[in-house]
Every structure is written in structure tokens, then in C-alpha cells.
Enzyme design. Sequence first.
Site, PDB file in Angstrom:
ATOM      1  N   ASP A   1       0.788  -1.240   0.000  1.00  0.00           N
ATOM      2  CA  ASP A   1       0.000   0.000   0.000  1.00  0.00           C
ATOM      3  C   ASP A   1       0.818   1.287   0.000  1.00  0.00           C
ATOM      4  O   ASP A   1       0.315   2.327   0.438  1.00  0.00           O
ATOM      5  CB  ASP A   1      -0.933   0.041   1.219  1.00  0.00           C
ATOM      6  CG  ASP A   1      -1.903  -1.117   1.279  1.00  0.00           C
ATOM      7  OD1 ASP A   1      -2.029  -1.838   0.279  1.00  0.00           O
ATOM      8  OD2 ASP A   1      -2.554  -1.297   2.322  1.00  0.00           O
TER       9      ASP A   1
ATOM     10  N   GLU B   1      -7.311  -3.237  -3.969  1.00  0.00           N
ATOM     11  CA  GLU B   1      -8.662  -2.981  -3.494  1.00  0.00           C
ATOM     12  C   GLU B   1      -9.057  -1.547  -3.831  1.00  0.00           C
ATOM     13  O   GLU B   1      -9.834  -1.309  -4.750  1.00  0.00           O
ATOM     14  CB  GLU B   1      -8.706  -3.239  -1.993  1.00  0.00           C
ATOM     15  CG  GLU B   1     -10.066  -3.148  -1.353  1.00  0.00           C
ATOM     16  CD  GLU B   1      -9.973  -3.505   0.122  1.00  0.00           C
ATOM     17  OE1 GLU B   1     -10.690  -4.414   0.552  1.00  0.00           O
ATOM     18  OE2 GLU B   1      -9.179  -2.866   0.843  1.00  0.00           O
TER      19      GLU B   1
ATOM     20  N   GLU C   1      -7.940   5.319  -4.099  1.00  0.00           N
ATOM     21  CA  GLU C   1      -6.799   5.867  -3.372  1.00  0.00           C
ATOM     22  C   GLU C   1      -5.553   5.904  -4.253  1.00  0.00           C
ATOM     23  O   GLU C   1      -4.676   6.756  -4.066  1.00  0.00           O
ATOM     24  CB  GLU C   1      -6.554   5.069  -2.091  1.00  0.00           C
ATOM     25  CG  GLU C   1      -7.612   5.337  -1.027  1.00  0.00           C
ATOM     26  CD  GLU C   1      -7.337   4.632   0.279  1.00  0.00           C
ATOM     27  OE1 GLU C   1      -7.186   5.313   1.314  1.00  0.00           O
ATOM     28  OE2 GLU C   1      -7.289   3.386   0.287  1.00  0.00           O
TER      29      GLU C   1
END
Length: 765
Positions: free
Chosen positions: A453, A530, A534
Site C-alpha cells: 500500500d 482494493e 486511493e
Amino acid sequence: MAAKESEMNLLRAFALGLFMASAALSAATAQPVKAGAATYFMAPKASDSAMPAAAQRIDALQGTAAQTNQWYSTLLFNPKPEVMFVQPLTVKVTPGGFEMALPSKEVLATVRQDVEIHYPHRDPLVFSPVDFEAGPAKLAKADDWSIDISMARGADDLLVSVAHGSPYAFFRLSRGDVRLRLPAGAERVDAGGDARVLALRVKGKAYAVFGPTGVRWEQVGPAEWIGRLPAGKGYLSAAALPDDKAETLALFTRHAYAFTQSTRVDWRYEPQNNRVETTFKLNTRIMEGADNGPLMGLYPHHWHNNASLEGKLGPEFDSVRGKIRLLAAAQFKTSFAYTGFVPFWPGIGESPRKGELTDLMKADLRNARRMMLQEGKGAYWQGKGLQRNLKLLDVFEQQGDTEGREQLLAMLKKRIEEWFSGASAKSYFHYDKKLGAVASYPDEFFTVEQINDHHFTYGYWIRVMAEIALRDPAWAARNQWGGMVELLIADIATAERGRADFPFLRNFDAYEGHSWASGVGLGTFGNNQESSSEAINAWAGLILWGEVTANRELRDLGAYLYTTEIEAINHYWFDIHKLVLPPEYKNVEVSQLFGGAIVHNTWWTDEPRQIKGINLLPVTTVSMYLGRDPGFVKRNLDALKPEMALYAAHGKKPPNPPPADVWQDVFAKYLALADPAQALAQWDRWGSVELGESRTHALHWLLSLNETGPPDFSIGADTPLYSVFKRADGRRTYLAFNAGKAPLTVRFSDGKTLDVAPGTLGRTY
């Protein structure tokens, strides 16, 4: 997540056991390094864990930054790597040899009363050397969408090349013959008289193996063949075929000897044309015969509405990404419209709810410090909280509340300085020189131990710093606090290849057109992502930082990543063109995209509102792309009611369930991109607030779109920071921001012009 909770626990236990061994350096060895006024460290502090070592690379690659967060990253970190989803092929390297298969769709019912779509690695062809034992697999080369895998042992090597989109695997042996083991029931079929070709039918699927001239194919068992390779010709290729037609086998034979040597993507953002053009080039080595070039497999976002490919595409494969269509060429291009954004929207003029906005501003200002870090303590939640208050600051500024704006700006700077200074024993950044990556502490979502991430997490910080730099460029200068921003940008978006300090586009998959979240590639179905939204937030931050620092190369890179990922989202997450999702899939959109699966779930909950919302938030001025198809917006939101009903009947409720209207502000803002009036009517001032949002910003967003109308994507501009809106009565609102130091004249594609002073937001009608 597709895996059950027990499987997730096993994965976490594996990760912790693997990576804790390389952790725990003392504070005394955590050497500080200055980046302007900021400080980062060359080792973790105290007992903090280190990032994992990318040990499974050949020696020649050990001096370069590791290619984390890619479709093949499992190969670098795992002595027993997981399946790699090459598309359309799946491949896996095992002690028994190199496995290659063509996956088929499987529909799996879930406890959520929907389905997951899987394309598992099954019934592979297994290749191995006859004259030597293959060694452990290592990454030998990585280009923009192709890799070489080495299975060397001493002076001997089995080297295999695979590439996204390619139906071939290309093999080179240092010496000897090749062994091929097949699933039970496989049979040889007619190869059209070409002795080089071993044509096969394996459980209803067509494959072919192409040896050099002079090869002899010998069957040595019911499901085993030996390819006797002539001296000096230690090469062969193998392919999965989309059908068993003779003309298809002939096509594949013509291109079977054009071995992949390298792949490269080049991009160009053209503000004057409002386009992002991308060129994909595949270089080959012809092993024998005529140079017929390669066969490239194009994904839907490559071939959909691409006039340059008209009449050139051949057979196609079914895949988890939709139809992969074959092109007999060494290169192709895509051209996408760049749809811009501005960092913030103007203040609200006369409105019957202006007083309500003022009341919310007062309440949110009182709570601003708490809102800045309301959940976890790591860099993800802190970055999210910083952007939350930054967007609150926008409203104060545009509504003319200078005192509140200055209070929020000072609060943001102070918190950023606390993190960037390195003074805290708990909240700091570490650069791993050997790996070529920046870690943030405290660890959160395995951003350290699995390098997960980074684009999500650092994207928040980059965007916040860029927008503070619009207001105070001296504070955000490179020799002050901006030096750390440059480091975070390099971590997620270095554009140069083969560097020692950072890898090329760490998170971004240049061929699939989207980013990946997992750093080390754990899991049966490959890498995953996912929260696509973002990722978009991060690429917008690059555009803004590039503009404010006059770094055109970075701005153009941001435009490429932003535009391309939006195209991929619209195909592979939202399927707005209806080319990807199979008829068995019950949901409107995909929540989690894996290398070999599509899933409607999240990593942390089965609750439908969060499953849907994770690919929408944070909803800011950057999010206008979500309104590209207003009909899809409404279909997506309409699906919430039946999904919630199923969850109520069958869902596993957590001990502390979220409010029934969780993220109602996210959904209202999303709806406003299609129907502003309905969105404003359904938003509840006293309802749930997502932790990256404030009531003030939500109402300002809704009132703004009620005033301007939804976004108008038919109009472009010759600057990256622009937006156009259109009301039902046909009146358009044009916005443009000038991040430069000289006056700017913006030209819109319909002939409208707008003069914008430096550092200001311009508006015209």
C-alpha cells in the site's frame, strides 16, 4: 477478501515469521539522513521490524532496487513462489520444473450470497531439463511487462521468458534436452506436418510446443515427452492456443520463434490536445526462420475504441480481464482523453443552506485536531487525517474565513513537521538502501513487513504537501520540508529504469494499466488491489507536485498514471463498457481485483456499504472521473439496497458493528456526480462521517455541484488543472488553477478562454 479468515491468519503468520528474522536493529544503528529540514533513517529504530530482503534475484540484479508490488513479486521474496498470472497464461516455478497453463473460469458461491470469479492455475504443462537438475527460481531480468526467470544450478541454466499478454513462454537451456510432463489424458494432435511442432490437447484446451529445426519429439510415457534438441539449438517455445483450428496453429507457428527480449512503455501527455498517448514496444530475437515478429495479447483497455487497431486483431482468449485479443505486431499505441481537476472548488455564493455550512465549519474547526488522527497511528491513517483537514481548510479559505484557514494550516504544518523531523521514536520514515524502498513507522497494514500500500499511504502525504505548497512554497521547498516529499514520490513513482535507489514505477503495472497493492505477492490468486480510488488520489498528488515545482516530467508522469488507471478502473472494477464482467457475476462492480480473481468483498469486513465505498473514497475534486457514466453511478448505488438486505439475512455481524448509514457522506457525494439535487436531499448532516471526510467538506461539495451541475467530460483544456461543469439548463462553469508564477491563459476545447493569475483559481461561464 476471497480467502477465509483462517487463510488470512496463515498468510499473516507466514509473513511475520519470514520477515521478523530480518528485523530489530537498535536505535544506535538507525543513522539519520537529512532531506532539507526533514530527517529519515537508514535503519529501523529500536525493535521495529525491517522490510524483507528480495533474495531471489540473480547476482546481477542485487545492485538494483527490488521490483516490489508487481505481478511477479512473489518470485523475488519467496523461495517457493506462488502462481504468477501472466495473462492469458498462468505460470509457476516448482522443484519439479516450470509450470504453464491456460486457466478457465470458475464461479464460486460465497457466504455473502454472491459469487467470486476465479481463474485458477490447473492442469499445467511442466517443463524441465533432462541433462541437469534445475535450481531454485530467481528473477533474472525485469522489463516493463516481461520477465526472465532463471533456474540455474552451477553453470547450467533453464531460462524462461514470459510477458503480459503473450500466450508464449520462451525457453533457453544451457545444454541437453527438455522434458515435458502433461496432465493425465493429454494427447498429441496433428501439427500440419511441421516436425518442429508438438501439438497437444489437454483437457479440452489446445497447446503447442515449438522446437528448433532438427528437434525430435519422443513420447517416453503415457503423459511424458522428451524434446531431443540439436547441438547448439537449446531453445524452444510453448504456447496456449485460443482454439484448435489449423489456421490458429499455423499463426502461432509463424510467430513462435520471435523470442521476447525486452518490453518498454513510453508515454506522452499533450496538454494542447488534452490527450495521453502511450506506446508499447516489444523487442524480439529471431531464433530461426523469417522475422514474422511477435504476437501481442491486448487487454480491453488497449483495444476498446482504439481506431489504430481497426481490422488488425486476430483470435482472442477468455481471461479474468475479459477478452485478450491478439495482434501480430511489435508495437501499438493507445490514446486517452485526460480529464483534469482543480485542487479545490470556489466558495458557495447565495444559498439557503449557507448558514448551515457556517455552523458546520465552526463545529469542525473545534474538532479539527481530533479529526486529524482518529483511527490508527501509522502513516496511512495520519495521511488520511491530514488530507481530511486540508479539504476542510479549502472550504474555510474559499468561504473567506481567513482566521480559520490559518489555524488549520498551522495545525497541518505542525503535525507534518512532527513526522518529517524524525524526532519521534515511534513515527518516522526509514529508507532501506539494499531493497530500495521507504518504510513508515509504526507499521500498519503490513506496509513495512510486506511493503503493502505504499501508493495509498504516501499518496495522501504527497497530495497534502503539494496543496500546502500552493499556499506556502517556501515552507514546502526542497531545502525545507519538501525534501521528504521528493523521497516519497521516488518510492512510488520513479520513472527511470534500473536504478539502485528505487525501482521503476513500484506500484504500477504498465501493461495492465493499474497499480498493485501487495508488495511481496502472497496469495493463491496473485497480487491484488482494493482501493483503486486511493491510487488515483496518489497520481493526482504527483500532478500537483509537478505543477507547483515546475517539474514537467513529473507532471506528465502523473498525468499518464492518473489517466491510465482511470481507464483500467472503468474496465476492470466498474466495467462501464460491459466488456469484462462475466454473466455469472452478480454484483455491479468489483471491489478487489486479483491476478486471477475478481471479488466483491474487502480485507476487513463483509459489510456491503464499505465494500462499495472503498473504491470511491476519498471523494474530492480529483474524483470527478467517478461521474464519467452517470447511469453507472445510479446502478451502482441502487445495488446497495438488495446487498444490504442479503447482508442482514446472511451476514456475519462484527462485535462492534458500524452505524447503519456508514459512509453515507461518501455515497451522497458520489451520487452528486450524476444527480446533485437528489444527493443533497439524501445527505444527512447528523449521519455517519467517513474518517477521511468532514461534514463541512461534504456539504460544500454537494452545494457546489447543485450550483454548477455535474462534470462535463466533453470539454478539455490545455492545462492539467481544470474542470468543466454543465447544468440542466445548458450553462457551463469553467474552472482552472494556475500553480505557476506567471499569468496563464487557459484555452478550452470549445473555444472558451480563461485568464488566471498566479496561484489562483479562475472561473468563467
